[in-house]
Design an enzyme around this catalytic site. Structure first.
Site, PDB file in Angstrom:
ATOM      1  CE  LYS A 143      -0.764  -3.182  -6.830  1.00  0.00           C
ATOM      2  NZ  LYS A 143      -1.988  -2.428  -6.500  1.00  0.00           N
ATOM      3  CG  HIS A 162      -2.915   2.189  -3.136  1.00  0.00           C
ATOM      4  ND1 HIS A 162      -3.409   3.112  -4.041  1.00  0.00           N
ATOM      5  CD2 HIS A 162      -2.383   1.193  -3.896  1.00  0.00           C
ATOM      6  CE1 HIS A 162      -3.210   2.676  -5.270  1.00  0.00           C
ATOM      7  NE2 HIS A 162      -2.586   1.525  -5.217  1.00  0.00           N
TER       8      HIS A 162
END
Length: 326
Positions: free
Chosen positions: A56, A74
């Protein structure tokens, strides 16, 4: 995982692993594999030429990201928070080698947590449907999870959309373990969507990976249908802030503490699960599978291999495209 880290060390790569309070594999196993162990959040101090690998977005230990970072960003489809992440990278003149953009010459992703995301997402939907999902959720092994699925089979009718992809295959596998009656749809079946058939299932699992908008699988009109059989939705894809969201009824993720959210009281009621870190519920299995897919590509990371050049080009293209939209 440690065994794969050992392969990189054997290749002459210096692998540094940060300490963390929670981990699937003990830090001692990484040390035994020849890795250098350092305190957590010391990655900003790494030499500029080093790659920073994670899953992440890096912590706020440094706002400006000056390294070549490898993680799931993302941020290339206009998602919420994506521009802020790209701003961190451009401020530090770094690079994002997004794992989601690591694709072969046919534009197929080569590493993903998809199977385990689908598996866990479908499993949780079944347990919720049976009234056996008790939060807060906790990490477990696949053996434990399968035991829960087999304990109370009720022959639920479940629909998996995006069934031929990684997530879809994982979802179908879990539903089969649970004894559910599984319907599988992919591109052909969703090109002209049969909305009545969607509503005729007990469980819907959204496993579609979309790079462009498409017809909604479930819209707000369906929430008011009294003849609806559907009462549980698992949004494995979780494209909740993107224009590519195929479930416009859902605009937020759910959590381990509160895995299900009520969309409507009905009758009948309809609940949705939209957890965006599903593989973490089976950390050892999902980590081992992901690591085995990634390590062959890490072994050619410093060789300007085509797969990494394509990955970097997607980052550059996203900066240009999103910069024009600001």
């Amino acid at each position: 995982m440690p065994a794969d880290a050992a392969k990189l060390v054997a290749d002459g790569v210096q692998v540094t692993v940060e300490l963390a309070e929670q981990r699937a594999f003990p830090i001692e196993e990484y040390a035994a594999a020849g890795c250098r162990v350092v305190p957590g959040d010391t990655w900003p101090d790494a030499a500029p030429e080093e790659y920073i690998l994670g899953l992440k977005e890096p912590s706020p230990a440094a706002h400006e990201l000056r390294h070549r970072h490898i993680f799931f960003g993302h941020a290339f489809k206009g998602q919420s928070g994506g521009q802020a992440l790209l701003d961190r990278i451009t401020a530090g003149e770094g690079t994002l080698l997004d794992l989601e953009a690591l694709v072969d010459e046919g534009s197929r992703r080569v590493v993903a947590f998809g199977f385990w995301a689908g598996y866990v997402g479908a499993a949780l939907a079944v347990l919720h449907q049976r009234g056996e999902l008790w939060p807060p959720l906790r990490s477990m092994t696949r053996t434990e999870l399968d035991g829960l699925l087999r304990a109370g089979g009720h022959g639920e009718r479940a629909l998996v959309v995006g069934a031929l992809g990684r997530s879809g295959r994982g979802a179908s596998a879990a539903l089969t373990v649970a004894g559910a009656d599984v319907t599988q749809w992919d591109v052909a079946e969703t090109r002209q969507l049969d909305s009545e058939a969607v509503l005729g299932h007990d469980i819907l699992v959204n496993a579609i990976f979309s790079t462009e908008p498409g017809e909604p699988i479930l819209n707000h009109d369906a929430l008011g249908r009294r003849d609806r059989t559907l009462t549980t939705v698992s949004d494995v894809t979780c494209d909740v802030t993107s224009a590519c969201n195929r479930l416009p009824v859902n605009d937020t993720v759910t959590t381990w503490a509160a895995p299900a959210r009520r969309l409507t009281d009905g009758p009948p009621p309809l609940d949705i699960l939209a957890i965006d870190n599903l593989p973490s519920l089976v950390p050892r299995e999902s980590s081992a599978a992901f690591s085995s897919e990634l390590v062959p590509h890490l072994r050619v990371l410093g060789e300007q291999a085509p797969i990494w050049r394509r990955c970097e080009q997607q980052f550059c293209d996203a900066l240009t495209r999103l910069g024009q939209m600001k």
